[in-house]
Enzyme design. Sequence first.
Site, short mmCIF file in Angstrom:
data_model
loop_
_atom_site.label_atom_id
_atom_site.label_comp_id
_atom_site.label_asym_id
_atom_site.label_seq_id
_atom_site.Cartn_x
_atom_site.Cartn_y
_atom_site.Cartn_z
N ALA A 1 21.41 90.20 63.77
CA ALA A 1 22.10 91.34 63.17
C ALA A 1 21.15 92.53 63.13
CB ALA A 1 22.57 90.98 61.76
N HIS A 2 21.66 93.67 63.54
CA HIS A 2 20.84 94.86 63.52
C HIS A 2 21.73 96.08 63.67
CE1 HIS A 2 21.49 93.99 67.75
NE2 HIS A 2 21.21 95.24 68.04
N ALA A 3 21.20 97.24 63.38
CA ALA A 3 21.94 98.48 63.59
C ALA A 3 20.97 99.52 64.12
CB ALA A 3 22.58 98.95 62.29
#
Lengths: 146, 90
Positions: A65-67
Amino acid sequence: MTLPPLPESAIMIGADAPDWRGAVKLAAEALAASGAATPAYAREMVRMIEEHGPYVVIAPGLALAHARPGPEVLSDGIAVVTLREPVRFGHPHNDPVRVVLGLASAPETHLGAVAALANVFNDSTAIDDLAAATTPAEVQAIMGAV
Amino acid sequence: MKIVAICGTGIGSSGILRVNAERVLRKLRIDAVVVAADVASIAEAAADAQVILTSPEFVDVIGRTSAEIIVIQNYFDTAELTDKLEAALG
């Protein structure tokens, strides 16, 4: 090519999540607990998946998960969340997910962080080992963090 | 030769693909530049690329391209990357 810090506060073992959103939010909580991101990073990470689908499930049982690096990222950091019950992200090959990594990184340090992650997970036993870990020290040892 | 790794943000997952593709290409002694890009900039990033590496979600979004699209299931499995890159480039 060093891994961002992985303090105990960024590790959750055997967590409970009702669905993929819940699992991603736990990873964000762990990043926030370690000081790497603000709580608003959770929304950004969830939004990426809503927008583009479950592409963050990059290996069987593992989500990254990352942005985008934005004001929600306070410093480079990773988080490791292992789930008591695996959750489905809707990925055609790699569901269900047992281990969620949260990644917060600035653009200039990002490639070093992902190269270090590649070093850890090119070992095909790493995901199973993380899912089976029972202490933060075990997780840190598998991730090569100290 | 140019290879583009695509994901939603152009960082994170596509960065992993880029790093692992570079390692595999070195072993295969194939001279190529690998860049990571987000799906929104695919037209520009892939204009002069021979190969696009991506996950299943983005195949339909990529649209018309002369590049060969390779779908990777396990981003950390260098054997899968080696087989698929060899088939496309060999």
